[in-house]
Design a protein around this motif. Structure first.
Motif, PDB file in Angstrom:
ATOM      1  N   GLY A 337     -17.187 -35.989  20.457  1.00 37.82           N
ATOM      2  CA  GLY A 337     -17.693 -35.839  21.526  1.00 37.82           C
ATOM      3  C   GLY A 337     -16.088 -36.456  22.580  1.00 37.82           C
ATOM      4  N   ARG A 338     -16.032 -36.559  23.888  1.00 35.72           N
ATOM      5  CA  ARG A 338     -15.142 -37.136  25.059  1.00 35.72           C
ATOM      6  C   ARG A 338     -14.502 -38.435  24.421  1.00 35.72           C
ATOM      7  NH1 ARG A 338     -14.156 -35.251  30.218  1.00 35.72           N
ATOM      8  NH2 ARG A 338     -16.058 -33.861  29.702  1.00 35.72           N
ATOM      9  N   ASN A 339     -15.511 -39.035  23.911  1.00 29.55           N
ATOM     10  CA  ASN A 339     -15.340 -40.823  24.212  1.00 29.55           C
ATOM     11  C   ASN A 339     -14.229 -40.601  22.622  1.00 29.55           C
ATOM     12  OD1 ASN A 339     -15.745 -42.108  26.202  1.00 29.55           O
ATOM     13  ND2 ASN A 339     -18.136 -42.995  25.129  1.00 29.55           N
ATOM     14  N   ALA A 340     -14.775 -39.735  21.695  1.00 33.42           N
ATOM     15  CA  ALA A 340     -14.120 -39.801  20.089  1.00 33.42           C
ATOM     16  C   ALA A 340     -12.519 -39.360  20.488  1.00 33.42           C
ATOM     17  CB  ALA A 340     -14.856 -39.246  19.084  1.00 33.42           C
ATOM     18  N   PHE A 341     -12.859 -38.032  21.305  1.00 36.16           N
ATOM     19  CA  PHE A 341     -11.083 -37.307  21.901  1.00 36.16           C
ATOM     20  C   PHE A 341     -10.729 -38.909  21.994  1.00 36.16           C
ATOM     21  CE2 PHE A 341      -8.779 -35.145  24.262  1.00 36.16           C
ATOM     22  CZ  PHE A 341      -8.324 -34.509  23.683  1.00 36.16           C
ATOM     23  N   LYS A 342     -11.044 -39.481  23.330  1.00 39.46           N
ATOM     24  CA  LYS A 342     -10.167 -40.336  24.069  1.00 39.46           C
ATOM     25  C   LYS A 342      -9.855 -41.170  23.473  1.00 39.46           C
ATOM     26  CE  LYS A 342     -11.158 -41.648  28.331  1.00 39.46           C
ATOM     27  NZ  LYS A 342     -11.722 -41.895  29.102  1.00 39.46           N
ATOM     28  N   GLN A 343     -10.518 -42.028  22.780  1.00 37.98           N
ATOM     29  CA  GLN A 343      -9.867 -43.047  21.524  1.00 37.98           C
ATOM     30  C   GLN A 343      -9.437 -42.293  20.563  1.00 37.98           C
ATOM     31  OE1 GLN A 343     -12.932 -44.638  19.142  1.00 37.98           O
ATOM     32  NE2 GLN A 343     -11.563 -45.189  17.971  1.00 37.98           N
ATOM     33  N   ARG A 344      -8.619 -41.074  19.911  1.00 39.17           N
ATOM     34  CA  ARG A 344      -7.598 -40.228  19.198  1.00 39.17           C
ATOM     35  C   ARG A 344      -6.768 -40.155  19.858  1.00 39.17           C
ATOM     36  NH1 ARG A 344      -6.744 -41.865  14.553  1.00 39.17           N
ATOM     37  NH2 ARG A 344      -5.692 -40.617  14.073  1.00 39.17           N
ATOM     38  N   LEU A 345      -6.928 -40.053  21.256  1.00 34.98           N
ATOM     39  CA  LEU A 345      -5.426 -40.015  21.962  1.00 34.98           C
ATOM     40  C   LEU A 345      -4.958 -41.172  22.044  1.00 34.98           C
ATOM     41  CD1 LEU A 345      -6.532 -37.544  25.054  1.00 34.98           C
ATOM     42  CD2 LEU A 345      -5.348 -36.840  22.992  1.00 34.98           C
ATOM     43  N   GLU A 346      -5.986 -42.035  22.509  1.00 33.20           N
ATOM     44  CA  GLU A 346      -5.250 -43.643  22.378  1.00 33.20           C
ATOM     45  C   GLU A 346      -4.680 -43.598  21.276  1.00 33.20           C
ATOM     46  OE1 GLU A 346      -8.465 -46.481  23.982  1.00 33.20           O
ATOM     47  OE2 GLU A 346      -8.350 -44.908  25.348  1.00 33.20           O
ATOM     48  N   GLU A 347      -5.019 -43.623  19.924  1.00 36.65           N
ATOM     49  CA  GLU A 347      -5.183 -44.123  18.719  1.00 36.65           C
ATOM     50  C   GLU A 347      -3.658 -43.603  18.409  1.00 36.65           C
ATOM     51  OE1 GLU A 347      -9.158 -45.129  16.398  1.00 36.65           O
ATOM     52  OE2 GLU A 347      -8.223 -42.386  16.119  1.00 36.65           O
ATOM     53  N   LEU A 348      -2.660 -42.019  19.037  1.00 37.00           N
ATOM     54  CA  LEU A 348      -2.326 -41.302  18.916  1.00 37.00           C
ATOM     55  C   LEU A 348      -1.043 -41.830  19.755  1.00 37.00           C
ATOM     56  CD1 LEU A 348      -3.315 -38.166  17.991  1.00 37.00           C
ATOM     57  CD2 LEU A 348      -2.473 -39.440  16.157  1.00 37.00           C
ATOM     58  N   GLY A 349      -0.969 -42.453  20.655  1.00 31.07           N
ATOM     59  CA  GLY A 349      -0.066 -43.385  21.636  1.00 31.07           C
ATOM     60  C   GLY A 349       0.351 -41.850  22.638  1.00 31.07           C
ATOM     61  N   ILE A 350      -1.104 -41.430  22.723  1.00 30.96           N
ATOM     62  CA  ILE A 350      -0.781 -40.474  24.146  1.00 30.96           C
ATOM     63  C   ILE A 350      -1.981 -40.530  24.777  1.00 30.96           C
ATOM     64  CG2 ILE A 350      -1.674 -38.400  25.049  1.00 30.96           C
ATOM     65  CD1 ILE A 350      -1.364 -37.153  21.473  1.00 30.96           C
TER      66      ILE A 350
END
Ligand code: KIV
Ligand code: ZN
Length: 515
Positions: A337-350
């Motif tokens: 979902g959107r939250n998992a996607f946003k969290q992965r962006l954060e983890e990748l520093g994006i």
């Protein structure tokens, strides 16, 4: 200034010297993404650009200065008041700032390029450093083409600029002419002969024209006593490039027994940084490149494989995971979902610029996940790059394409794209599918650009992988790289071509510091 004799300062100049590679010019947003990643990598200094080169450079440095918290942000500047004031202005928001000013000191450069006498160069170098010190107490001076300069003259200039307040002296091998032993000895002699040499940190900046950038830098450290290395991710830089950061860091770490120096870099961020820089600049990393090449940890021969299975260190001097090779980790899928996607962006520093950008990237992610069951970090990074290339503010935007090819007939393509906000539909045929799409686009654009390079790489492993295409275009002396990614490499080619056209269209006039 107290110099910590055990610490090796890593000065990253990917965004400045690296950007001087033909075609590697980056947008402000791309530079910000790389700067954030450099901060995750924990480099000590980020040379964010050359503020006087262009409005774009100025804005990038200014933006990066406002974002970066831990590293020192630096701007290059020629040795004149106008450039220095511009650098200072761009660096204003930085928590820690450095002005890096330079002036050529070799007889050849002084006479032929600068048309100045040694005495004039001596005076100008002093005035420049004195002026830069009005804005910050962290001032670096580089004698450009230092390795081809006269020793007595270098001693005179460097002693004087240290007196004026230069805190770092960067001994530049501008044309990659040095050889390790001689370069190291030159640096040592300078430090021994200059009475106030202990008041500055000594730095090396070595180009790779003879393939000795890393060796020269390390000789500068071990023989010459330098405690700062200037380097770039993947060795990007003018001509044959600059000293590769990943090689310096891993050489010093792996051979701690010999170098006995501390480096603050988080090595597990090396590979993600390398991939990001390659993706943004369109400069692919050669498979056999040390540390970050796809084959750097691949053992092909049976004897080696057998050895590694028995004991890793039989054939491995570094561990792949220590430099950030995570072996294509599946991170998200169709149901994420959107939250998992946003969290992965954060983890990748994006960090996306706005919530609307995050939403647009999420929609793209869902589209990709519908077509590809396993989504890797590399897919997310490519998707974000693509998203940033397809902003409304771009002049050309890819919409869709249809393409047909068979072994029996000439390939044909129909491409839909927008040009200045107006949608265009165009058709073309060509010798191959890529030729057909380029001919279709050119039937409307008529750019007059020449295609210098076309390359395609699989982003991850497996035939399901997205393809990443780089196209390098040249027009009237300007060279630009466009990058596009898609599951269909013909679509990726169209996106890459359009991204390169946008760069040509932006007509950013940029001054090269070394001209
Ligand atoms: O190569 C060089 O001399 C430079 C200087 C500006 C440091 O990049
Ligand atoms: Zn350089």
């Amino acid at each position: 200034m107290a110099v910590d004799s055990n610490k090796l300062i890593i000065f990253d100049t990917t965004l400045r010297d690296g950007e001087q590679s033909p075609g590697a010019s980056m947008t402000r947003d791309e530079k910000i993404r790389i700067a954030r990643q450099l901060e995750r990598l924990k480099v000590d200094i980020i040379e964010a650009g050359f503020a006087a080169a262009s409005q774009g450079d100025f804005e990038s440095i200014h933006a990066i200065s406002g974002i970066i918290k831990d590293a020192t942000v630096c701007s290059l500047s020629r040795a004149n008041d106008k450039d220095i004031a511009r650098a200072a202005e761009a660096l204003k928001p930085a928590a820690r700032k450095r002005i890096h000013t330079f002036l050529a000191t070799s007889p050849l450069h002084m006479e032929k390029k600068l048309r100045m006498t040694p005495d004039q160069v001596f005076e100008q170098a002093k005035i420049a450093v004195r002026y830069a010190r009005q804005f910050t107490d962290d001032v670096e001076f580089s004698p450009e083409d230092g390795s081809r300069s006269d020793m007595d003259f270098l001693c005179r200039v460097i002693e004087a600029v240290i007196k004026e307040g230069a805190t770092t002296i960067n001994f530049a091998d501008t044309v990659g002419y040095a050889v390790p032993e001689l370069y190291g000895n030159m640096l040592r002699t300078l430090r021994e002969r200059i009475p106030n040499s202990d008041k500055a940190v000594w730095s090396v900046h070595c180009h790779n024209d003879l393939g000795m950038g890393v060796a020269n830098s390390l000789a500068g450290v071990m023989i010459g006593g330098a405690r700062q290395v200037e380097c770039t991710i993947n060795g990007l830089g003018e001509r044959a490039g600059n000293t590769a950061l990943e090689e310096i860091v891993m050489a010093v770490r792996t051979r701690k027994d010999y170098f006995n120096l501390e480096i603050g870099v988080d090595a597990t961020q090396i590979v993600p940084t390398s991939k990001l820089v390659s993706q943004i600049t369109g400069f692919a990393v050669q498979p056999n490149k040390s540390v970050v090449g796809a084959n750097a940890f691949a053992h092909a021969s049976g004897i080696h494989q057998d050895g590694v299975l028995k004991a890793r260190d039989t054939y491995e001097i570094m561990r792949a995971e220590d430099v950030g090779w995570s072996a294509n980790k599946i991170v998200l899928g169709k149901l994420s979902g959107r939250n998992a996607f946003k969290q992965r962006l954060e983890e990748l520093g994006i960090t996306m610029e706005s919530a609307a950008d995050t939403d647009a990237a999420f929609i793209r992610f869902k589209e990709l996940a519908d077509r590809k069951s396993e989504i890797f970090d590399e897919d997310i990074m490519a998707l974000v790059s693509d998203e940033q290339h397809s902003h409304e503010h771009e002049y050309y935007n890819f919409v869709s394409l249809t393409q047909q090819s068979s072994s029996a007939s000439k390939p044909v393509a129909s491409v839909v794209f927008s040009m200045g906000g107006k949608e265009e539909i165009c058709k073309g045929e060509g010798n191959g599918p890529v030729d057909a799409i380029v001919n279709a686009i050119e039937s409307k654009v008529a750019s007059g650009a020449e295609l210098l390079l076309f390359s395609v790489n699989a982003i991850t492993t497996g035939t399901e992988s997205q393809g990443e295409v780089t196209m390098r275009l040249s027009k009237a002396g300007r060279i630009v790289n466009g990058v596009g990614a898609d599951l269909d490499i013909v679509v990726a080619s169209a996106k890459a071509y359009i991204s390169a056209l946008n760069k040509l269209h932006s007509k950013i006039e940029k001054l090269n510091p070394q001209l």
